[in-house]
Design an enzyme around this catalytic site. Structure first.
Site, mmCIF file in Angstrom:
data_model
loop_
_atom_site.group_PDB
_atom_site.id
_atom_site.type_symbol
_atom_site.label_atom_id
_atom_site.label_comp_id
_atom_site.label_asym_id
_atom_site.label_seq_id
_atom_site.Cartn_x
_atom_site.Cartn_y
_atom_site.Cartn_z
ATOM 1 N N ASP A 158 0.864 -0.867 -0.005
ATOM 2 C CA ASP A 158 0.665 0.038 0.032
ATOM 3 C C ASP A 158 0.935 1.441 -0.097
ATOM 4 O O ASP A 158 2.158 1.094 0.103
ATOM 5 C CB ASP A 158 -0.860 -0.047 1.345
ATOM 6 C CG ASP A 158 -0.508 -0.257 2.546
ATOM 7 O OD1 ASP A 158 0.965 -0.098 2.398
ATOM 8 O OD2 ASP A 158 -0.861 0.061 2.590
ATOM 9 N N GLY A 212 1.042 3.399 2.043
ATOM 10 C CA GLY A 212 1.517 4.572 2.730
ATOM 11 C C GLY A 212 0.355 5.835 3.643
ATOM 12 O O GLY A 212 0.075 6.237 5.033
ATOM 13 N N GLY A 213 -0.725 6.302 2.640
ATOM 14 C CA GLY A 213 -1.468 7.277 3.138
ATOM 15 C C GLY A 213 -2.517 6.744 4.150
ATOM 16 O O GLY A 213 -2.778 7.685 5.014
ATOM 17 N N PHE A 214 -3.238 5.663 4.415
ATOM 18 C CA PHE A 214 -4.194 5.570 5.095
ATOM 19 C C PHE A 214 -3.211 5.345 6.378
ATOM 20 O O PHE A 214 -4.061 6.058 7.099
ATOM 21 C CB PHE A 214 -4.326 3.599 4.702
ATOM 22 C CG PHE A 214 -5.477 3.470 5.974
ATOM 23 C CD1 PHE A 214 -6.790 3.462 5.714
ATOM 24 C CD2 PHE A 214 -5.106 2.980 6.799
ATOM 25 C CE1 PHE A 214 -7.878 3.646 6.607
ATOM 26 C CE2 PHE A 214 -6.352 1.782 8.041
ATOM 27 C CZ PHE A 214 -7.664 3.194 7.817
ATOM 28 N N GLN A 234 -12.375 6.636 -4.467
ATOM 29 C CA GLN A 234 -12.502 7.967 -3.593
ATOM 30 C C GLN A 234 -13.736 7.902 -3.897
ATOM 31 O O GLN A 234 -14.610 8.075 -4.587
ATOM 32 C CB GLN A 234 -11.206 8.358 -3.064
ATOM 33 C CG GLN A 234 -10.054 7.789 -2.724
ATOM 34 C CD GLN A 234 -10.539 6.771 -1.332
ATOM 35 O OE1 GLN A 234 -11.153 6.991 -0.703
ATOM 36 N NE2 GLN A 234 -9.239 6.101 -0.740
ATOM 37 N N ASP A 238 -7.527 -8.018 0.586
ATOM 38 C CA ASP A 238 -6.733 -8.029 2.318
ATOM 39 C C ASP A 238 -7.404 -7.203 3.464
ATOM 40 O O ASP A 238 -8.840 -6.917 3.352
ATOM 41 C CB ASP A 238 -5.386 -7.406 1.701
ATOM 42 C CG ASP A 238 -6.082 -5.709 1.630
ATOM 43 O OD1 ASP A 238 -5.665 -5.504 3.527
ATOM 44 O OD2 ASP A 238 -6.418 -4.989 1.342
ATOM 45 N N CYS A 287 -12.418 -29.188 6.926
ATOM 46 C CA CYS A 287 -10.932 -27.770 7.219
ATOM 47 C C CYS A 287 -9.957 -28.947 6.802
ATOM 48 O O CYS A 287 -9.591 -30.361 7.853
ATOM 49 C CB CYS A 287 -10.460 -27.363 8.074
ATOM 50 S SG CYS A 287 -9.393 -25.592 7.622
ATOM 51 N N CYS A 303 -6.096 -28.510 11.865
ATOM 52 C CA CYS A 303 -8.052 -29.102 11.975
ATOM 53 C C CYS A 303 -7.475 -30.085 11.466
ATOM 54 O O CYS A 303 -8.055 -31.784 12.742
ATOM 55 C CB CYS A 303 -8.646 -28.472 11.283
ATOM 56 S SG CYS A 303 -9.357 -27.258 11.394
ATOM 57 N N HIS A 317 -5.514 -21.851 10.433
ATOM 58 C CA HIS A 317 -6.321 -21.737 10.578
ATOM 59 C C HIS A 317 -6.758 -20.842 9.542
ATOM 60 O O HIS A 317 -7.912 -20.887 8.132
ATOM 61 C CB HIS A 317 -7.163 -22.299 12.001
ATOM 62 C CG HIS A 317 -8.749 -22.353 11.300
ATOM 63 N ND1 HIS A 317 -9.129 -24.086 10.781
ATOM 64 C CD2 HIS A 317 -9.439 -21.911 11.641
ATOM 65 C CE1 HIS A 317 -10.692 -23.795 10.291
ATOM 66 N NE2 HIS A 317 -10.997 -22.329 10.698
#
Length: 375
Positions: A90, A92-94, A193, A270, A308, A313, A339
């Site tokens: 990403d 870095g803005g967020f 945006q 993500d 699973c 599991c 898991h």
């Protein structure tokens, strides 16, 4: 290098293949988050074992620690962290905009104090592109302003969202110019945006399409807005994204969010949720969520999820995982993380198969029925 092939559609759901410099990704896909160049509690070997195809790194945090000069000595993030598959970073803005009072936004970029030592720092579209060039990530994100849902305790107005979105568009152009000036051989994605306003989202998308990014992301969702607003914007924007490019929904979300995203034409996701929740003992299964600390699991001999095939599991009971969580053992966090990420990646695999076979709607119905059944 980026080549995206759309292999099959089923309604708005898309099955694709994305070729990047460090490998080929089958979409739709979930990307585990490795903020500091490490997916918490997981080694690269374990990520390979659960078939993670691409992971996410955080430009802001890696810039602060260990710093670009260190990573440059290794030729990029792949060599530094021992991961030879694709990486998305990403911009870095967020993170910068999450600093609140510690930062000042100008047209040029953002001035802020380091959350580590208080140093005065500056991040701009150009600086972000330069950092990501050193990281050598396969997918680079434009530097943008993530429009907050709330400003001063109330929802952002149309005017506030428009001002923020239009600055992100200007920063998109500067990001593209610097990316090209750096002769970066990787892929650059633009970010839609516009807050909760469909007309602003449309304006943002139109501006990005003029710049011809390699892929397009939807930002500014899952930032505190009501779920119905998130879904309204997603269902509006998703089907309008350019069909010949990969679509990425940033920072989202629950298993239900992933299914809704794929139904709206999203290819990439993500979120820290599977790893963070794992460390807190919140586990996702085909038949609903399990809070492993609850006393009801203290003598439960069943695996977390009988359907699973993950290491946890196949080898351990709910009772043992309950015990590990209660005693604070590191192994508990590791098994829980294995898991949860396996569950997310397997969910994406099942959706890819359903789209390929033209039965995505049937899959969605069964998914919701199973999740509502309870574990």
């Amino acid at each position: 290098m980026l080549n995206f092939k759309l292999l099959k559609t089923d309604g708005n759901a898309r099955r694709g293949q994305l070729t990047l410099n460090h490998g080929v990704i089958e979409t739709p896909i979930f990307m585990p988050v490795g903020t500091y160049g490490s997916v918490k509690a997981m080694s690269p070997l374990e990520l390979n074992e659960i078939d993670a195809q691409i992971i996410l790194g955080n430009t802001f945090h890696l810039w602060l620690r260990p710093g670009n000069d260190i990573i440059a000595k290794f030729g990029g993030l792949h060599e530094f962290m021992g991961w030879n598959k694709p990486i998305l970073t990403d911009s870095g803005g967020f993170q910068v905009f999450s600093l609140g009072e510690m930062r000042k936004i100008t047209e040029e970029g953002v001035h802020f104090s380091s959350p580590i030592n208080g140093d005065k720092l500056f991040l701009s579209p150009e600086v972000s592109m330069q950092i990501q060039r050193v990281l050598n990530s396969d997918i680079v994100m434009q530097f943008d302003e993530c429009t907050p849902y709330e400003i001063d305790g109330r929802p952002a107005t149309t005017e506030e969202a428009a001002k923020s979105m239009r600055m992100s568009l200007r920063w998109a152009k500067r990001s593209m110019d610097e990316f090209n000036r750096e002769e970066n051989p990787n892929a650059l994605f633009g970010i839609v945006q516009g807050g909760m306003f469909e007309n602003l989202r449309d304006e943002s998308l139109a501006g990005l399409e003029e710049l011809n990014f390699h892929g397009v992301a939807i930002g500014g969702l899952s930032v505190g807005e009501p779920k119905e607003d998130m879904m309204r914007v997603l269902e509006h924007v998703g089907p309008r994204l350019p069909a010949n490019k990969p679509h990425y929904l940033m920072g989202v979300g629950t298993p239900e969010d992933l299914v809704a995203g794929v139904a709206s034409g999203i290819d990439m996701f993500d979120c820290v949720m599977p790893t963070r929740n794992a460390r807190n003992g919140w586990l996702f299964t085909r038949f609903g969520d399990i809070k492993i600390k609850n006393a009801r699991y203290k003598d439960d001999k069943k695996p977390l999820d009988e359907s699973c095939s993950c290491y946890a599991c196949r080898n351990f009971s709910r009772a043992y995982l309950h015990h590990l969580h209660r005693t604070g053992e590191i192994l508990g966090a590791r098994l829980n993380t294995i898991h949860n990420l396996h569950y997310y990646l397997d969910l994406m695999r099942e959706m890819r198969e359903a789209i390929s076979e033209g039965r995505f709607q049937l899959f969605v119905s069964q998914f919701h029925a199973d999740r509502a059944r309870g574990s």
